[in-house]
Design an enzyme around this catalytic site. Structure first.
Site, PDB file in Angstrom:
ATOM      1  N   ASP A 151      25.747  32.920  35.173  1.00  0.00           N
ATOM      2  CA  ASP A 151      26.226  32.903  36.627  1.00  0.00           C
ATOM      3  C   ASP A 151      25.655  31.779  37.323  1.00  0.00           C
ATOM      4  OD1 ASP A 151      27.613  35.041  36.848  1.00  0.00           O
ATOM      5  OD2 ASP A 151      26.601  36.283  37.886  1.00  0.00           O
ATOM      6  N   ILE A 186      26.886  39.105  31.920  1.00  0.00           N
ATOM      7  CA  ILE A 186      26.678  39.693  30.422  1.00  0.00           C
ATOM      8  C   ILE A 186      27.777  39.381  29.432  1.00  0.00           C
ATOM      9  CG2 ILE A 186      27.680  41.993  31.163  1.00  0.00           C
ATOM     10  CD1 ILE A 186      25.448  43.121  29.469  1.00  0.00           C
ATOM     11  N   HIS A 219      31.449  39.503  33.747  1.00  0.00           N
ATOM     12  CA  HIS A 219      30.433  39.150  34.537  1.00  0.00           C
ATOM     13  C   HIS A 219      29.453  38.599  33.674  1.00  0.00           C
ATOM     14  CE1 HIS A 219      31.412  41.152  38.386  1.00  0.00           C
ATOM     15  NE2 HIS A 219      31.605  42.183  37.619  1.00  0.00           N
ATOM     16  N   ARG A 237      37.955  35.466  53.796  1.00  0.00           N
ATOM     17  CA  ARG A 237      38.993  36.289  54.078  1.00  0.00           C
ATOM     18  C   ARG A 237      38.534  37.008  55.939  1.00  0.00           C
ATOM     19  NH1 ARG A 237      39.441  40.482  49.744  1.00  0.00           N
ATOM     20  NH2 ARG A 237      37.149  40.556  49.960  1.00  0.00           N
ATOM     21  N   LEU A 248      44.783  34.072  53.907  1.00  0.00           N
ATOM     22  CA  LEU A 248      45.743  33.251  52.844  1.00  0.00           C
ATOM     23  C   LEU A 248      47.016  34.084  52.429  1.00  0.00           C
ATOM     24  CD1 LEU A 248      42.873  31.696  50.940  1.00  0.00           C
ATOM     25  CD2 LEU A 248      44.323  30.596  52.670  1.00  0.00           C
TER      26      LEU A 248
END
Length: 380
Positions: free
Chosen positions: A151, A123, A121, A36, A56
């Site tokens: 992750d 966890i 996330h 971005r 975008l």
């Protein structure tokens, strides 16, 4: 390098997708991170990548990505389901114009299901996969192992594997495909052994009471007299005997290695022995033996350890920082990670577009309209 010639458009995101892109870049792919138009990126795994800053929210910015995707091999996107489709950049849109495109979707909860559109996330993904329920010590709550399993292992690494498999299949079929990599499913897949080995008796007890989850005295960590720690893991009987030798404990003075009821007392005994010497002294005892006992090193210590130096486990970047090196090591097409600074947002915008066939007039129009951003370095 193994992925030389592969062109990747990585939509900027948080840790898992940048890690996936870093793997591809380390092994030779040309990875363009689509940022971005902001001042700074939080991506710390951008070595070897180039930065293209695109707005975008403008149709001309979206059209720029569509045009670049026509000659790309891979698009990697980390957004919730439907985000790319709303912009006209979904797999149905891009693969119509490039049938060879590998479209990789890296999400937490996946593309479907009751949790698909929820925020989460590591966890949370680990919790839903079933794996988190097995991690932690007896009598304590489940403990997440930082954010490595979902992750990075179940997410970024699994996605990179999917991309390379899709590239291999494309070499035969000539066709691209969608790679759907969810961290929930990836983490669950990593835990296959935990599920399939339950019949072996390794996980028959409560969390933290089993052989491999800190229940056993011969598979745990122990503090040394200088406040450091040793990792102990001699599961096999012959290796366990080496542990006892190093600790100067007569085997006949102890119950059987697998006497579960005696494990707490045995662990207390081992803890007292390890607490009687420094970590360095225990290394002198156990290094070079089959006792499966090693020092627990900080990442700084690990980079300078003689074994890791021999393996090349870490390399030094241009600022002298020790960084984990790519793995695995290929005998011919060895990965060569970039050692320079991380790219700034929009640093390569102009050069990327020029190489992609955009005219200077088109680029100037995009800049004027705010559809792209070019940093000072990019304009040089």
């Amino acid at each position: 390098m193994a992925l030389h010639g592969v062109k990747v458009l990585e939509m900027a995101g948080l840790a898992p997708a940048p890690f996936c892109g870093m793997i591809l870049a380390d092994f030779g792919a040309t990875v363009i991170r689509v940022d971005r138009p902001v001042e700074h990126s939080l991506d710390t795994m951008a070595r070897g990548k180039k930065s293209l800053a695109v707005n975008l929210k403008q149709q001309s910015g979206v059209d720029t990505i569509r045009r670049l995707s026509r000659t790309a091999d891979v698009v990697l996107e980390p957004f919730r389901p439907g985000v790319m489709e709303k912009m006209g950049l979904g797999p149905g849109d891009l693969m119509k114009e490039n049938s060879r495109l590998i479209y990789a979707r890296l999400t937490g909860f996946g593309q479907k299901g009751s949790y698909a559109n929820m925020a989460g996330h590591d966890i949370n993904y680990l919790a839903v996969s079933g794996i988190l329920s097995m991690l932690g010590r007896h009598g304590e709550k489940p403990t997440p192992p930082i954010n490595l399993l979902a992750d990075f292992a179940g997410g970024g690494l699994m996605c990179a594997l999917g991309i390379t498999m899709a590239l291999l299949e494309r070499a035969q079929s000539g066709r691209g495909q969608v790679v759907d990599a969810s961290m929930v499913r990836g983490a669950a897949y990593l835990g296959t052994f935990l599920k399939t080995s339950q019949q072996l008796g390794l996980w028959s007890g409560e969390r933290g009471t089993n052989t491999l989850d800190s229940g056993a005295p011969f598979y745990d960590t122990f503090e040394t007299s200088d406040g450091q720690f040793m990792a102990v893991g001699p599961i096999e009987g012959q290796f366990y005997q080496k542990l006892l030798e190093g600790l100067e404990i007569e085997p006949d003075s102890l119950p059987s290695q697998l006497s579960l009821d005696d494990w707490p007392a045995m662990k207390d005994l081992f803890a007292k022995r390890f607490a009687s010497r420094t970590r360095a002294e225990w290394c002198q005892v156990f290094d070079g033996t089959d006792a499966c006992v090693t020092p627990i090193l900080s990442m700084e210590e690990a980079a300078d350890h003689e074994h890791n130096r021999a393996l090349g486990t870490y390399f030094r970047d241009d600022e002298g920082e020790a960084i984990p090196a790519p793995a695995p090591v290929l005998s011919r097409s060895t990965a060569t990670p970039a050692t320079g600074a991380q790219p700034g947002v929009g640093q390569h915008t102009i050069s990327i577009l020029l190489q992609a066939g955009f005219s200077q007039q088109e680029i100037d129009t995009l800049l004027r309209d705010g559809a792209i951003k070019a940093s000072h370095e990019s304009k040089l």
